[in-house]
Motif scaffolding. Structure first.
Motif, PDB file in Angstrom:
ATOM      1  N   ASN A 240       6.965 -94.943 -48.386  1.00 25.82           N
ATOM      2  CA  ASN A 240       6.482 -93.822 -49.190  1.00 25.82           C
ATOM      3  C   ASN A 240       7.026 -92.557 -48.550  1.00 25.82           C
ATOM      4  OD1 ASN A 240       4.987 -91.719 -50.402  1.00 25.82           O
ATOM      5  ND2 ASN A 240       3.254 -93.073 -50.790  1.00 25.82           N
ATOM      6  N   ASP A 241       7.938 -91.889 -49.260  1.00 28.06           N
ATOM      7  CA  ASP A 241       8.571 -90.705 -48.683  1.00 28.06           C
ATOM      8  C   ASP A 241       7.778 -89.429 -48.939  1.00 28.06           C
ATOM      9  OD1 ASP A 241       8.998 -90.166 -51.341  1.00 28.06           O
ATOM     10  OD2 ASP A 241      11.190 -90.202 -51.246  1.00 28.06           O
ATOM     11  N   GLY A 242       6.546 -89.592 -49.416  1.00 30.89           N
ATOM     12  CA  GLY A 242       5.711 -88.439 -49.728  1.00 30.89           C
ATOM     13  C   GLY A 242       5.699 -88.105 -51.199  1.00 30.89           C
ATOM     14  N   ARG A 243       6.686 -88.647 -51.932  1.00 35.24           N
ATOM     15  CA  ARG A 243       6.759 -88.422 -53.373  1.00 35.24           C
ATOM     16  C   ARG A 243       6.792 -89.732 -54.146  1.00 35.24           C
ATOM     17  NH1 ARG A 243      11.232 -86.612 -55.170  1.00 35.24           N
ATOM     18  NH2 ARG A 243      12.465 -87.364 -53.409  1.00 35.24           N
ATOM     19  N   LYS A 244       7.560 -90.683 -53.636  1.00 32.21           N
ATOM     20  CA  LYS A 244       7.768 -91.950 -54.327  1.00 32.21           C
ATOM     21  C   LYS A 244       7.817 -93.084 -53.316  1.00 32.21           C
ATOM     22  CE  LYS A 244      10.585 -89.655 -57.863  1.00 32.21           C
ATOM     23  NZ  LYS A 244      11.940 -89.557 -58.474  1.00 32.21           N
ATOM     24  N   VAL A 245       7.588 -94.306 -53.833  1.00 36.51           N
ATOM     25  CA  VAL A 245       7.759 -95.503 -53.010  1.00 36.51           C
ATOM     26  C   VAL A 245       9.122 -96.097 -53.353  1.00 36.51           C
ATOM     27  CG1 VAL A 245       6.903 -97.814 -52.490  1.00 36.51           C
ATOM     28  CG2 VAL A 245       5.287 -95.950 -52.933  1.00 36.51           C
ATOM     29  N   LYS A 246       9.893 -96.433 -52.337  1.00 33.81           N
ATOM     30  CA  LYS A 246      11.249 -96.910 -52.575  1.00 33.81           C
ATOM     31  C   LYS A 246      11.635 -97.971 -51.547  1.00 33.81           C
ATOM     32  CE  LYS A 246      13.100 -93.072 -49.845  1.00 33.81           C
ATOM     33  NZ  LYS A 246      13.821 -91.788 -49.884  1.00 33.81           N
ATOM     34  N   VAL A 247      12.703 -98.692 -51.860  1.00 33.04           N
ATOM     35  CA  VAL A 247      13.282 -99.659 -50.931  1.00 33.04           C
ATOM     36  C   VAL A 247      14.073 -98.883 -49.894  1.00 33.04           C
ATOM     37  CG1 VAL A 247      14.863-101.596 -50.673  1.00 33.04           C
ATOM     38  CG2 VAL A 247      13.454-101.419 -52.738  1.00 33.04           C
ATOM     39  N   GLU A 248      13.763 -99.086 -48.626  1.00 30.79           N
ATOM     40  CA  GLU A 248      14.473 -98.357 -47.580  1.00 30.79           C
ATOM     41  C   GLU A 248      15.948 -98.752 -47.527  1.00 30.79           C
ATOM     42  OE1 GLU A 248      15.237 -95.789 -44.355  1.00 30.79           O
ATOM     43  OE2 GLU A 248      13.588 -95.872 -45.791  1.00 30.79           O
ATOM     44  N   GLN A 249      16.226-100.047 -47.476  1.00 32.65           N
ATOM     45  CA  GLN A 249      17.611-100.516 -47.472  1.00 32.65           C
ATOM     46  C   GLN A 249      17.667-101.965 -47.938  1.00 32.65           C
ATOM     47  OE1 GLN A 249      19.807-100.682 -43.679  1.00 32.65           O
ATOM     48  NE2 GLN A 249      21.552 -99.724 -44.727  1.00 32.65           N
ATOM     49  N   GLY A 250      18.602-102.268 -48.823  1.00 33.54           N
ATOM     50  CA  GLY A 250      18.720-103.609 -49.384  1.00 33.54           C
ATOM     51  C   GLY A 250      19.489-104.537 -48.471  1.00 33.54           C
ATOM     52  N   ILE A 251      18.803-105.154 -47.518  1.00 31.22           N
ATOM     53  CA  ILE A 251      19.460-106.007 -46.534  1.00 31.22           C
ATOM     54  C   ILE A 251      18.869-107.417 -46.554  1.00 31.22           C
ATOM     55  CG2 ILE A 251      20.104-104.132 -44.985  1.00 31.22           C
ATOM     56  CD1 ILE A 251      17.665-104.829 -43.255  1.00 31.22           C
ATOM     57  N   VAL A 252      19.650-108.359 -46.028  1.00 35.34           N
ATOM     58  CA  VAL A 252      19.182-109.732 -45.850  1.00 35.34           C
ATOM     59  C   VAL A 252      18.676-109.891 -44.425  1.00 35.34           C
ATOM     60  CG1 VAL A 252      20.762-110.615 -47.592  1.00 35.34           C
ATOM     61  CG2 VAL A 252      21.492-110.561 -45.190  1.00 35.34           C
ATOM     62  N   THR A 253      18.056-111.029 -44.143  1.00 38.33           N
ATOM     63  CA  THR A 253      17.458-111.222 -42.821  1.00 38.33           C
ATOM     64  C   THR A 253      18.501-111.371 -41.716  1.00 38.33           C
ATOM     65  OG1 THR A 253      17.301-113.605 -43.249  1.00 38.33           O
ATOM     66  CG2 THR A 253      15.345-112.282 -43.703  1.00 38.33           C
ATOM     67  N   ASN A 254      19.706-111.784 -42.072  1.00 37.44           N
ATOM     68  CA  ASN A 254      20.758-111.958 -41.061  1.00 37.44           C
ATOM     69  C   ASN A 254      21.427-110.619 -40.779  1.00 37.44           C
ATOM     70  OD1 ASN A 254      22.427-113.189 -39.241  1.00 37.44           O
ATOM     71  ND2 ASN A 254      23.826-114.040 -40.761  1.00 37.44           N
ATOM     72  N   SER A 255      20.633-109.681 -40.276  1.00 36.37           N
ATOM     73  CA  SER A 255      21.105-108.331 -39.979  1.00 36.37           C
ATOM     74  C   SER A 255      20.678-107.953 -38.575  1.00 36.37           C
ATOM     75  CB  SER A 255      20.534-107.327 -40.994  1.00 36.37           C
ATOM     76  OG  SER A 255      20.967-107.606 -42.301  1.00 36.37           O
ATOM     77  N   ASN A 256      21.403-106.997 -38.009  1.00 31.63           N
ATOM     78  CA  ASN A 256      21.025-106.483 -36.702  1.00 31.63           C
ATOM     79  C   ASN A 256      21.486-105.037 -36.598  1.00 31.63           C
ATOM     80  OD1 ASN A 256      23.846-106.518 -35.856  1.00 31.63           O
ATOM     81  ND2 ASN A 256      23.592-108.742 -35.657  1.00 31.63           N
ATOM     82  N   GLU A 257      21.315-104.459 -35.431  1.00 34.44           N
ATOM     83  CA  GLU A 257      21.599-103.034 -35.267  1.00 34.44           C
ATOM     84  C   GLU A 257      23.066-102.716 -35.524  1.00 34.44           C
ATOM     85  OE1 GLU A 257      20.387 -99.456 -32.192  1.00 34.44           O
ATOM     86  OE2 GLU A 257      20.235-101.538 -31.557  1.00 34.44           O
TER      87      GLU A 257
END
Length: 354
Positions: A240-257
């Motif tokens: 919740n960015d203070g105005r809307k609820v949104k997907v932060e980033q469309g990633i799969v579980t096989n992700s890292n930094e």
């Protein structure tokens, strides 16, 4: 038709087309019908047990499932799914066998994203991911969406641990619950069907990153450090960015930094692994000679397919040709395919000089 990956030291025996993805040459591919979400229902009112139903709108789902059991289908459709493929799971005293039989039933059907209607045990999550991996090796490609309980959603470290346990290119793990406009709440397992519909319904040349969701809040707002930790763990986070609820980033579980693998990328890989074999099966396998003319026809068809994706900003710098390391003789054809993926603009860095 046989399909799947191939090992140059042990070539497949069955006639078919075999694609070996090399990580450095992967790109986003699209084409063919998209947007089908598969959902097993263990509770379905008066609907017939052990049957598949296809729903394209709310009315159809309500007519078959009633208002008590249609909500998960409606969420997937509202997310953007073209169709929802529901299997009414027959009651079985052996719970483990019930899940096995259900997954076996889905193998004979076409769908793009698989999701459960509600929470399932960690054991069944693991079994479902193993099922997804086995299907991938056998040439059937789909994504699986996971979620957790209401208690899990209150502690992002629990959700992140689930992402790490379910780490895979084809898995998405939602760790955030939501608050609806009427004040009711859905945990991440329950809202996963909306995310499944969103993924299935989003064009492959688009990302779900920053997609605005039709909810009023999340059940737990994460701090910046918690969001970063979640992304590094491969978790799908709603904010919740203070105005809307949104997907932060469309990633799969096989992700890292260092490398966050995007849902957009993976769905494109699934597309090429599905569309090219299907076209080859219909028009080429067993129908053309394995000579210069036949090989040129196959290469031309694949190149034309990829060029349509290039036009739609899915990929660029494409190449299709005979594999120079392996002669295409007898009934075997070896091709090299390369291209560069086009990603979405998701991070903008400004240097402002005053």
């Amino acid at each position: 038709m046989a399909a799947g990956s191939w090992d140059p030291t042990s070539l497949p025996i069955r006639p078919g087309i075999y694609i070996n993805f090399v990580e450095v040459a992967l790109a986003q591919i699209t084409g063919g019908a998209r947007g089908i979400v598969g959902i097993p229902l263990f509770e379905y009112g008066t609907a017939e047990a052990g049957k598949f139903y296809t729903f394209e709108n709310e009315r159809e789902a309500t007519d078959v499932l009633g208002t008590q059991y249609n909500d998960v289908v409606i969420r997937a459709l509202q997310g953007g799914a073209k169709e929802v493929l529901v299997y009414t799971v027959p009651t079985n005293a052996d719970s483990e066998q019930q899940y096995i039989d259900m997954r076996d039933a889905f193998e004979a059907r076409q769908f793009n994203v698989f999701v459960y209607a509600d929470e399932v045990s960690a054991t069944e999550q693991d079994n479902t991911l193993a099922w997804c991996k086995r299907n991938r090796e056998e040439g059937k490609h789909f994504m699986v969406i996971f979620g957790g309980s209401t208690a899990d959603d209150q502690d992002p470290t629990v959700g992140n641990a689930r992402s790490i346990r379910l780490m895979d290119d084809y898995a998405v793990n939602l760790i955030t619950g939501v608050v609806l406009s009427d004040g009711s709440e859905l945990n991440s397992s329950q809202y996963a069907s909306y995310i499944a519909g969103l993924i299935a319904g989003t064009p492959i040349n688009k990302s779900i990153t920053y997609e605005v969701l039709p909810v009023v809040d999340v059940t737990r707002r994460l701090r910046n450090s918690e969001i970063n930790a979640a992304l590094i763990s491969g978790s799908l986070v709603l904010v919740n960015d203070g105005r809307k609820v949104k997907v932060e980033q469309g990633i799969v579980t096989n992700s890292n930094e260092s490398k966050r693998k995007k849902i957009r990328n993976i769905r494109a890989r699934q597309a090429v692994a599905t569309d090219i074999p299907a076209t080859a099966c219909d028009n080429y396998i067993g129908k053309i000679d394995n000579n210069d003319d036949g090989q040129a026809a196959l290469i031309s068809a694949i190149k034309a397919y990829l060029e349509t994706l290039e036009t739609n900003n899915v990929l660029t710098d494409l190449y299709v040709g005979l594999d120079k390391q392996r002669p295409s003789v007898g009934d075997s054809v070896f091709l090299e395919v390369s291209y560069t993926e086009i990603d979405s603009m998701e991070r903008i860095f400004l240097t402002i000089n005053i």
